[in-house]
Design an enzyme around this catalytic site. Structure first.
Site, PDB file in Angstrom:
ATOM      1  N   CYS A 240       0.874  -1.591   0.251  1.00 55.55           N
ATOM      2  CA  CYS A 240       0.093  -0.041  -0.045  1.00 55.55           C
ATOM      3  C   CYS A 240       1.572   1.267  -0.069  1.00 55.55           C
ATOM      4  O   CYS A 240       0.719   2.281  -0.882  1.00 55.55           O
ATOM      5  CB  CYS A 240      -1.138   0.303   0.751  1.00 55.55           C
ATOM      6  SG  CYS A 240      -0.212  -0.061   3.299  1.00 55.55           S
ATOM      7  N   HIS A 289      -2.754   1.290   7.340  1.00 57.10           N
ATOM      8  CA  HIS A 289      -2.994   1.080   5.650  1.00 57.10           C
ATOM      9  C   HIS A 289      -3.361   2.266   5.258  1.00 57.10           C
ATOM     10  O   HIS A 289      -4.127   2.831   5.862  1.00 57.10           O
ATOM     11  CB  HIS A 289      -4.018  -0.505   5.449  1.00 57.10           C
ATOM     12  CG  HIS A 289      -4.125  -0.453   3.915  1.00 57.10           C
ATOM     13  ND1 HIS A 289      -3.866  -1.535   3.372  1.00 57.10           N
ATOM     14  CD2 HIS A 289      -5.507   0.266   2.530  1.00 57.10           C
ATOM     15  CE1 HIS A 289      -4.087  -1.833   1.862  1.00 57.10           C
ATOM     16  NE2 HIS A 289      -5.396  -0.965   1.955  1.00 57.10           N
ATOM     17  N   HIS A 301      -5.782   2.360  -3.940  1.00 56.68           N
ATOM     18  CA  HIS A 301      -5.126   1.690  -2.814  1.00 56.68           C
ATOM     19  C   HIS A 301      -4.944   0.243  -3.602  1.00 56.68           C
ATOM     20  O   HIS A 301      -5.416  -0.495  -4.368  1.00 56.68           O
ATOM     21  CB  HIS A 301      -5.379   1.338  -1.776  1.00 56.68           C
ATOM     22  CG  HIS A 301      -6.254   0.202  -1.344  1.00 56.68           C
ATOM     23  ND1 HIS A 301      -6.565  -0.546  -0.237  1.00 56.68           N
ATOM     24  CD2 HIS A 301      -8.034   0.164  -2.037  1.00 56.68           C
ATOM     25  CE1 HIS A 301      -7.697  -1.222  -0.594  1.00 56.68           C
ATOM     26  NE2 HIS A 301      -8.479  -0.358  -1.440  1.00 56.68           N
TER      27      HIS A 301
END
Length: 329
Positions: A240, A289, A301
């Site tokens: 990520c 994240h 993402h």
């Protein structure tokens, strides 16, 4: 080659004789390696066939979202249709028969999924840790026949021994010990302050940047479908923060490497706007994240399924949302 690998793994575990003495319902999904062995021994399954091998076939197709009906051990129209969909997606002659090529492909996908789970979590579990991530690792270690203990979410001696085998055979590096600042310490800090802990000071010099969000989002869209790779920072595979780093660097902007450092580096916002970075608490306390907000409750993402667009309103994301920040002024 694959057949021999599965045979070897199955016969070298103490669970082998136990599982073979149990009905399918007892071990379906719990000991996948034995399910693989049963499928390999079936060699070919055709319309009208029935029995344990068909139930296992249906179960695996269901796990991969190809089959949504009852797992009844009868290879009927819906099971045949699911086989055809799987064959189409994996460039196999579409016949509706679970022939040797189809069964091998199904098992290879299964094996690959478990390896990816181990790789993805290798940087977040360590001896002494307890929790869901440890359970997931134990399940995958058990899949390969390396772990013979209870799936209890405790990283004890049996898990450590299984991890060492996996590291040697699959070239995966797990943590040998807890991070210097333990997760429990971070958690206590978070409870006391009711804010996200500033776990690490960024080494990136803060500069005023007028971000071109339109260009950044356009760049991000170009990489939809790129696979997830733990530690990945290039179009060959992203994690990520690696995805965010790459997208911003293409647009001439340097940001920190990790999610927690990006959180500390970015500027707070009063309200969520397109182009902001949205942060989530996933496998550990604090920001772990992140993605780019696209508007209409959506963000892009690098998730478990690769670079994708997700809805912030989904229960999983809604429960883990920490907030949004922006890069530059």
């Amino acid at each position: 080659m694959l057949n021999g690998t599965v045979e070897s793994i199955a016969k070298n575990t103490l669970l082998y004789s136990f599982v073979l003495s149990q009905p399918f319902a007892v071990y379906a999904g719990a000991y996948p390696i034995f399910e693989n062995k049963t499928l390999l021994e079936a060699k070919e399954l055709n319309y009208g066939d029935h029995g344990e091998a068909v139930r296992i076939l249906q179960f695996k197709l269901n796990e991969l979202s190809y089959y949504n009906d009852k797992v009844d051990g009868e290879l009927g129209v819906l099971t045949e249709h699911a086989i055809k969909k799987f064959q189409r997606d994996h460039n196999i002659t579409i016949s509706g028969q679970a022939d040797k090529e189809t069964i091998y492909a199904l098992i290879e996908v299964d094996i690959d999924n478990h390896l990816k789970r181990l790789e993805r979590l290798s940087g977040s579990v360590y001896p002494g840790l307890r929790g869901e991530d440890v359970k997931i690792v134990q399940e995958s270690l058990q899949y390969f026949g390396y772990y013979e203990g209870e799936i209890d979410g405790i990283y004890g001696p049996l898990t450590k021994k299984a991890v060492e085998i996996a590291e040697e055979r699959h070239n995966i590096d797990f943590l040998d010990e807890a991070p210097k600042q333990s997760l429990s310490t971070m958690y206590e800090s978070q409870k006391q302050t009711s804010t996200i802990p500033n776990t690490k000071q960024s080494n990136v010099k803060s500069v005023s940047v007028k971000s071109n969000y339109s260009s950044i989002i356009q760049t991000a869209y170009a990489y939809i479908g790129t696979p997830y790779v733990w530690g990945g920072t290039s179009p060959g595979g992203f994690d990520c923060s690696g995805f965010l780093n790459y997208v911003y660097s293409v647009n001439g902007i340097t940001i920190p490497r990790t999610v927690s450092d990006i959180w500390n580096y970015a500027q707070p916002v009063n309200s969520l706007s397109v182009g902001d970075i949205v942060f989530y608490q996933t496998y550990k306390p604090g920001p772990s994240h992140a993605g780019i907000y696209l508007g209409n409750g959506q963000f892009i993402h690098a998730g478990n399924n690769g670079v994708e667009i997700s809805n912030m309103g989904e229960a999983y994301w809604q429960q883990r949302y920490l907030g949004a920040k922006k890069i530059g002024g």
